[in-house]
Scaffold this motif. Sequence first.
Motif, short mmCIF file in Angstrom:
data_model
loop_
_atom_site.label_atom_id
_atom_site.label_comp_id
_atom_site.label_asym_id
_atom_site.label_seq_id
_atom_site.Cartn_x
_atom_site.Cartn_y
_atom_site.Cartn_z
N GLU A 3 0.82 -1.20 0.00
CA GLU A 3 0.00 0.00 0.00
C GLU A 3 0.86 1.26 0.00
OE1 GLU A 3 -2.42 -3.05 2.42
OE2 GLU A 3 -0.33 -2.38 2.32
N SER A 4 0.37 2.25 -0.72
CA SER A 4 1.03 3.56 -0.72
C SER A 4 0.57 4.34 0.51
CB SER A 4 0.66 4.33 -1.98
OG SER A 4 -0.72 4.64 -1.99
N ARG A 5 1.22 5.46 0.74
CA ARG A 5 0.80 6.31 1.86
C ARG A 5 -0.65 6.75 1.69
NH1 ARG A 5 5.11 10.98 2.11
NH2 ARG A 5 5.56 10.28 0.00
N PRO A 77 7.98 -4.81 18.94
CA PRO A 77 8.46 -3.65 19.72
C PRO A 77 7.86 -2.36 19.15
CG PRO A 77 10.29 -5.05 19.00
CD PRO A 77 9.09 -5.48 18.24
N ILE A 78 7.52 -1.44 20.04
CA ILE A 78 6.97 -0.15 19.63
C ILE A 78 8.07 0.89 19.79
CG2 ILE A 78 5.16 1.57 19.98
CD1 ILE A 78 3.48 -0.60 21.30
N PRO A 79 8.61 1.44 18.70
CA PRO A 79 9.69 2.43 18.80
C PRO A 79 9.14 3.80 19.20
CG PRO A 79 9.13 2.10 16.50
CD PRO A 79 8.28 1.13 17.29
N VAL A 80 8.72 3.93 20.45
CA VAL A 80 8.03 5.13 20.91
C VAL A 80 8.86 6.39 20.68
CG1 VAL A 80 6.99 6.28 22.90
CG2 VAL A 80 6.76 3.80 22.63
N ASP A 90 9.38 6.77 9.93
CA ASP A 90 9.17 5.92 11.09
C ASP A 90 7.70 5.52 11.23
OD1 ASP A 90 11.88 6.02 11.90
OD2 ASP A 90 11.54 7.99 12.78
N ASN A 91 6.81 6.49 11.06
CA ASN A 91 5.39 6.19 11.21
C ASN A 91 4.86 5.40 10.02
OD1 ASN A 91 3.96 7.49 13.73
ND2 ASN A 91 5.57 8.92 13.11
N LEU A 92 5.40 5.64 8.83
CA LEU A 92 4.97 4.86 7.67
C LEU A 92 5.25 3.38 7.89
CD1 LEU A 92 3.93 4.59 4.78
CD2 LEU A 92 6.25 5.10 3.98
N GLU A 93 6.45 3.07 8.38
CA GLU A 93 6.80 1.68 8.62
C GLU A 93 5.89 1.04 9.66
OE1 GLU A 93 10.90 1.71 9.67
OE2 GLU A 93 11.58 2.31 7.67
N VAL A 95 2.78 2.07 10.46
CA VAL A 95 1.43 1.95 9.88
C VAL A 95 1.36 0.73 8.95
CG1 VAL A 95 -0.25 3.01 8.33
CG2 VAL A 95 0.88 4.41 10.04
N GLN A 96 2.42 0.49 8.18
CA GLN A 96 2.44 -0.67 7.30
C GLN A 96 2.36 -1.96 8.11
OE1 GLN A 96 6.09 0.22 5.25
NE2 GLN A 96 5.04 1.06 3.46
N TRP A 97 3.12 -1.99 9.23
CA TRP A 97 3.06 -3.19 10.07
C TRP A 97 1.67 -3.37 10.69
CZ3 TRP A 97 1.66 -3.83 15.11
CH2 TRP A 97 1.80 -5.13 15.61
N ILE A 98 1.12 -2.29 11.23
CA ILE A 98 -0.16 -2.42 11.92
C ILE A 98 -1.29 -2.74 10.94
CG2 ILE A 98 -1.14 -0.05 11.90
CD1 ILE A 98 -1.43 -0.36 14.98
N LYS A 99 -1.15 -2.31 9.68
CA LYS A 99 -2.15 -2.69 8.66
C LYS A 99 -2.07 -4.18 8.39
CE LYS A 99 -5.12 -2.07 5.22
NZ LYS A 99 -5.09 -3.34 4.47
N ARG A 100 -0.87 -4.75 8.29
CA ARG A 100 -0.73 -6.18 8.09
C ARG A 100 -1.28 -6.95 9.29
NH1 ARG A 100 4.48 -4.63 6.56
NH2 ARG A 100 5.35 -5.65 8.41
N PHE A 101 -1.01 -6.43 10.49
CA PHE A 101 -1.52 -7.08 11.70
C PHE A 101 -3.04 -7.05 11.70
CE2 PHE A 101 -2.84 -7.14 16.15
CZ PHE A 101 -2.12 -8.21 16.64
#
Length: 246
Positions: A3-5, A77-80, A90-93, A95-101
């Motif tokens: 997915e794109s941004r 891990p959450i890179p707070v 950082d947030n794009l990566e 968001v991509q992970w949380i979308k897959r989850f």
Amino acid sequence: MGESRTELIAWLNDLLQVNYTKVEQCGTGGAYCQIIDSIFGDVPMARVKMNAKHEYEFIGNFKILQNVFRAHKIEKPIPVEKLVKCKMQDNLEFVQWIKRFWDSNYGGQGYDPVARRKGASTDTPATIAPLAPAARSAGLGVGGGRAGGRTPIGGPRSTSTQPNEVVQQLRTQLAEMSQHLEGLEKERDFYFAKLRDIEILVQQQLEVVEAEGKEDPTLRDIQKILYSTEDGFEVPEPTVDEEETF
């Protein structure tokens, strides 16, 4: 990862019924909390600040997210420290992970995001805006021949227009600095309150241990850390009027 941004933002806005325009806005933590809530339905959304404006509020949201991750044994891990800076990559990566989850774990159940957050405002900044340097170069032009590439039109070489522009820019910068300082002061108070709670708890436990005629080296070590100072920083001696401060 495909997915794109634009697609990710469209998915997030549709799922949460918000109006985000940049992935950087996810750095406030509120959206991440509610995406996970859409899966499990047990995130304490009443404590999540969807319209967080300051970094200490972002951190509070991520602490809630970390607790939920632990409760559901999510090992990601959450890179707070990186996410709260509201940087795009950082947030794009994340968001991509949380979308897959979400794709792997969302059960298709109905979800009302507005009801879950009880209609709380979601107006959130895109980034933590840095202090604007806009007035730097303009400020150098005060009293000079040119400012911002402009030349007075007609009449004597007056700087009446240019100083007005510079003053406005400086006022804007001052307002931004004041807002930034207010955020820092709130963040300082937030962490000071936590340290104070720890100090009281340690003191209470030490009193209990000492009353039993015992010793607790760990509590003593914690107390030493709380009371330690560094060169150039000394805790001021309290005055009579400040006896209740500590």
